[in-house]
Design an enzyme around this catalytic site. Structure first.
Site, PDB file in Angstrom:
ATOM      1  N   ASP A   1       0.855  -1.190   0.000  1.00 21.39           N
ATOM      2  CA  ASP A   1       0.000   0.000   0.000  1.00 21.39           C
ATOM      3  C   ASP A   1       0.894   1.245   0.000  1.00 21.39           C
ATOM      4  OD1 ASP A   1      -3.023   0.824   0.525  1.00 21.39           O
ATOM      5  OD2 ASP A   1      -1.737   2.185   1.675  1.00 21.39           O
TER       6      ASP A   1
ATOM      7  N   ASN B   1      -3.160  12.702  -3.266  1.00 21.44           N
ATOM      8  CA  ASN B   1      -4.239  13.138  -4.157  1.00 21.44           C
ATOM      9  C   ASN B   1      -4.781  14.500  -3.750  1.00 21.44           C
ATOM     10  OD1 ASN B   1      -4.448  11.170  -6.152  1.00 21.44           O
ATOM     11  ND2 ASN B   1      -5.769   9.855  -4.927  1.00 21.44           N
TER      12      ASN B   1
ATOM     13  N   HIS C   1      -5.993  14.303  -8.523  1.00 18.64           N
ATOM     14  CA  HIS C   1      -6.161  12.899  -8.907  1.00 18.64           C
ATOM     15  C   HIS C   1      -5.400  12.535 -10.181  1.00 18.64           C
ATOM     16  CE1 HIS C   1      -9.098  11.727  -5.854  1.00 18.64           C
ATOM     17  NE2 HIS C   1      -9.613  12.937  -5.980  1.00 18.64           N
TER      18      HIS C   1
ATOM     19  N   ASP D   1      -2.882   9.419 -10.342  1.00 18.42           N
ATOM     20  CA  ASP D   1      -2.866   8.338 -11.330  1.00 18.42           C
ATOM     21  C   ASP D   1      -1.463   8.152 -11.922  1.00 18.42           C
ATOM     22  OD1 ASP D   1      -5.522   7.874 -10.929  1.00 18.42           O
ATOM     23  OD2 ASP D   1      -6.204   8.905 -12.741  1.00 18.42           O
TER      24      ASP D   1
ATOM     25  N   GLU E   1      -4.808   2.316  -4.245  1.00  9.15           N
ATOM     26  CA  GLU E   1      -3.349   2.365  -4.172  1.00  9.15           C
ATOM     27  C   GLU E   1      -2.769   1.095  -3.570  1.00  9.15           C
ATOM     28  OE1 GLU E   1      -4.717   3.963  -0.173  1.00  9.15           O
ATOM     29  OE2 GLU E   1      -5.453   3.844  -2.222  1.00  9.15           O
TER      30      GLU E   1
END
Length: 257
Positions: A137, A145, A150, A154, A180
């Site tokens: 993670d 973010n 965002h 990405d 994630e």
């Protein structure tokens, strides 16, 4: 259609030429019979024979051209079939990829992972083999973010996957488990060393993360080994718990049990 027009054109020409030849032969024979001219042979029959010969030559030529055209059409059809087959294969491969591939990162998605982990579980149970599951993670990804947006998030996921992919052995299944969170299936004897190497590579990549105190991207790892006693669900739950323990211990850590 093209050959019919061509044949009609040839026949028309030969009929005209043949008519002239035959007519000339008849006239010559008439003049010979009337004593107007003196020739040794009769001309009508040779003229008719010549006319028939020319027609046979024309028909043979047209037949040969038609055969060549048919060969070209067959070749063209074969090429078209080959092209359509190739395109269909590519479409099928694309559809197949959509089924198992994560659209953002390009690695396996959760659906494919679930199928493969079930197969791995059954095989290991039959063969009494051990294997390990690594859950990963990205630390404080939500803050990333929130700070960068965002779209940047990405992009980070793609870079993160690329870092991991570069050092993964060929026998490791790497999948995006959700958001994630990522997961690996690997051999038991390399799980801990692999997880630690991945942790260090991510840390030393120095990916900027100004949305957290550490100011760079890190990841936490939960490692669990299958001992021929757990179910798949129990194994995944245990890996998730170990990941949680790695985060509770300060993040940027590998925790195993």
């Amino acid at each position: 259609m093209i050959h019919s027009a061509r044949l009609n054109k040839w026949v028309s020409r030969l009929n005209m030429i043949g008519a002239i030849i035959v007519f000339s032969g008849v006239i010559l024979d008439y003049l010979k019979g009337s004593g107007v001219i003196t020739i040794r042979y009769e001309m009508t029959m040779p003229a008719v024979a010549l006319y028939l010969l020319l027609q046979l030559i024309a028909i043979a030529k047209d037949f040969a051209e038609g055969r060549m055209e048919l060969i070209r059409l067959n070749q063209s059809l074969d090429e078209e079939v080959a092209l359509q087959t190739k395109q269909l294969k590519e479409k099928n491969e694309q559809l197949e990829a959509l089924v198992w591939q994560d659209g953002l990162t390009g690695i396996a998605n959760r659906r494919y992972f679930n199928e493969m982990v079930a197969n791995q579980f059954d095989h290991a149970k039959q063969q009494q083999q051990k294997w390990s599951l690594i859950m990963i993670d990205i630390d404080e990804f939500k803050q990333y973010n929130d700070y960068y947006g965002h779209v940047a998030g990405d992009q980070l996921l793609k870079v993160f996957v690329d870092i991991i992919n570069k050092i993964l052995p060929p026998n490791v299944l790497f999948a995006r488990y959700g958001g994630e969170e990522f997961v690996l299936i690997t051999q038991d004897d390399q799980a801990m060393s692999l997880a630690e190497e991945l942790r260090q590579r991510i840390e030393h990549a120095n990916l900027e993360h100004l949305g957290r105190d550490l100011k760079r991207v890190t990841a936490s790892f939960g490692v669990v080994t299958y001992t021929n006693e757990e179910t798949v669900e129990e194994l995944l739950h245990k890996a998730d718990e170990n990941l949680y323990m790695a985060k509770r211990s300060g993040r940027n850590r590998v925790y195993a049990s």
